[in-house]
Design an enzyme around this catalytic site. Structure first.
Site, mmCIF file in Angstrom:
data_model
loop_
_atom_site.group_PDB
_atom_site.id
_atom_site.type_symbol
_atom_site.label_atom_id
_atom_site.label_comp_id
_atom_site.label_asym_id
_atom_site.label_seq_id
_atom_site.Cartn_x
_atom_site.Cartn_y
_atom_site.Cartn_z
ATOM 1 N N GLU A 168 -0.599 -8.620 5.175
ATOM 2 C CA GLU A 168 -0.302 -8.698 6.619
ATOM 3 C C GLU A 168 -1.565 -8.573 7.478
ATOM 4 O OE1 GLU A 168 0.334 -6.141 4.653
ATOM 5 O OE2 GLU A 168 0.020 -4.226 5.687
ATOM 6 N N HIS A 194 -3.004 -5.393 1.558
ATOM 7 C CA HIS A 194 -2.311 -5.703 2.820
ATOM 8 C C HIS A 194 -2.391 -7.184 3.174
ATOM 9 C CE1 HIS A 194 -1.792 -1.482 3.906
ATOM 10 N NE2 HIS A 194 -3.001 -1.273 3.440
ATOM 11 N N CYS A 244 0.831 -1.212 0.000
ATOM 12 C CA CYS A 244 0.000 0.000 0.000
ATOM 13 C C CYS A 244 0.868 1.267 0.000
ATOM 14 C CB CYS A 244 -0.971 -0.044 1.167
ATOM 15 S SG CYS A 244 -2.308 1.145 1.015
#
Lengths: 198, 293
Positions: free
Chosen positions: A172, A170, A77
């Protein structure tokens, strides 16, 4: 293997958890000299305006570009924005690690943020994954040497060029490890092969 | 496909970590905040210090003022609605605000109930003074918690009290046996499932920021060292003598909160901070932190 996470601002702690799942040792990078002790770098999500200020004040630009010549870098991002050639926004100073242009917040404000299933091509194999886009940027131009690994709404959202991997979403946040594994475990194997071949 | 899911809401809160969210009252201040490195701005007509002086009913800001700020900056824009005033929140959602602060700084609209935040697509942040209050707000759907402190006071003492209160209770929960957790939930007035979750995680299930009284880079560092993951600075910036340099110094103080030499550097030569109030100077019925339940 020690992987640095640029920890000036953003969701660096979420990346730490992914690295730990992969048995990679996370190390927070807050000063350019911290790069001397790591073999890869993650530029996390967060605000690219804030990162520009802190990277400028901290004198990071030349150190990250020279580090990136020989080491893998993954950006998610805002991290992708920082890795791009340009963000078409004078508030942002990019690193130019990936030959592509991005448009910030192109997917709209938070109410348009979304989590979607996504197919990604890694190592010539298509794999299903989940992708969370938060006030996401859009890749609006891709250079000829940039491989597109996945697209969303007709635009590339996961790209790779040499040792560098950029994502407009994302992994994560979803606990997805394949991109970190690809960026740091696979690219290291590749780098070692190259050294071996030479 | 999930837009506005709880995970997507908490996702934005994650992106704001390690940053500074600044109160601004117009586009010009918003620009100063963005240029200084703020991760988000809170758009409101009057900052808490002025609300305190002016008195009267404090309500949601004029949407045109918020839109003006949205057009000026590229970072997330937050705005406040009154506690329990879900119609104000619906209006803020309609102008696509990035985060709604259901805030004790405004005059409460409902003295018994907070907003049911799960029915909104935009995320909410709520204040707390203790862990029970934090978990009640998360139960209602808050994607981000901030300790309340005492807004508009320029005095860090209440922010410290609330952060210590939350963190020490979390530590206690992690040491409890499973059969003690129900009694703990009952004492705190908190949803049992969230009490269990905190006991396992050793932290709140959503990010935990600090607010209410931060006026200096050292205040910001103190709150980060006590466990805050980001700070809100309200009156502390635009009530100071040189807002732009103070804003920039607080941004650096949050990133380098553990580095005393860096803190020394950014704290040196700043013009005056806001004057501030001793908490005992504030009449008890005007304490903002008492609002909400």
């Amino acid at each position: 293997m020690k992987i640095g996470i640029l920890a000036l601002q953003g969701d660096f702690d979420k990346h730490r958890l992914i690295l730990e799942q992969l048995d990679l040792e996370p190390s927070l990078v807050r000063y350019p000299s911290d790069l001397n002790h790591v073999s890869g770098l993650i530029i996390p999500g967060g605000e690219s305006t804030t990162m520009t200020k802190l990277m400028t004040r901290g004198g990071f630009y030349k150190y990250i570009t020279s580090f990136a010549n020989t080491n893998p870098v993954l950006g998610t991002c805002a991290g992708l924005i920082m890795m791009s050639s340009q963000a078409k926004d004078k508030r942002i100073k990019t690193l130019g690690l990936l030959d592509l242009d991005v448009e910030r917040n192109a997917c709209g404000r938070q109410i348009h943020s979304i989590c979607v299933p996504l197919n990604v091509n890694i190592n010539g194999k298509s794999q299903p994954t989940e992708a969370t886009f938060i006030r996401a940027p859009k890749i609006v131009r891709c250079g000829p040497n940039v491989n597109v690994l996945a697209t969303f709404n007709g635009s590339p959202c996961a790209v790779q060029s040499g040792l560098h991997l950029g994502l407009s979403f994302h992994p994560e946040l979803n606990g997805v490890t394949i991109f970190h594994e690809f960026a740091f475990k696979k690219s290291v194997a590749l780098k070692e092969e190259r050294i071996h071949a030479a | 496909m999930s837009k506005g899911s709880y995970e997507v809401k908490v996702g934005l809160a994650e992106m704001l970590k390690g940053g500074v969210i600044m109160d601004v009252t117009d586009a010009k201040q918003a620009k100063i905040a963005e240029d200084a490195g703020a991760v988000a701005v809170m758009a409101l007509e009057r900052i808490p210090a002025d609300i305190r002086v002016d008195g009267g009913i404090a309500r949601m800001s004029d949407p045109s003022m918020i839109q003006d700020i949205q057009e000026t900056v590229s970072i997330p824009v937050m705005a406040k609605c009154r506690i329990g005033h879900f119609a104000e929140a619906q209006i803020l959602e309609a102008i696509e605000i990035d985060f709604i602060d259901e805030s004790e700084v405004l005059t409460p609209a409902d003295e018994a109930n907070h907003i049911w935040k799960h029915s909104f697509k935009v995320p909410f942040v709520c204040g707390c003074r203790n862990l029970g209050e934090a978990l009640r707000r998360i139960g209602e759907g808050a994607a981000l918690i901030r300790t309340k402190g005492e807004a508009g006071s320029g005095n860090i003492v209440e922010a410290v009290r609330h952060m210590r209160e939350v963190q020490s209770k979390i530590r206690q929960l992690t040491k409890m046996d499973d059969d003690e957790l129900m009694a703990a939930a009952k004492d705190m007035g908190a949803p049992f499932s969230l009490v269990q979750q905190v006991s396992n995680l050793g932290k709140l299930p959503v990010p935990n920021f600090a607010a209410g009284g931060i006026a200096t880079p050292a205040d910001a560092s103190l709150m980060m060292q006590l466990g805050a993951e980001t700070v809100f600075v309200g009156s502390g910036i635009f009530k100071s003598e040189d807002p732009a340099s103070r804003a920039q110094a607080i941004v650096e103080a949050v990133t380098y909160y553990q580095d005393a030499n860096k803190l020394l550097k950014v704290s040196t030569g700043l013009k005056s901070a806001m004057k501030g109030l001793d908490i005992s100077e504030i009449p008890e019925d005007q304490l903002l932190q008492e609002r909400g339940w």
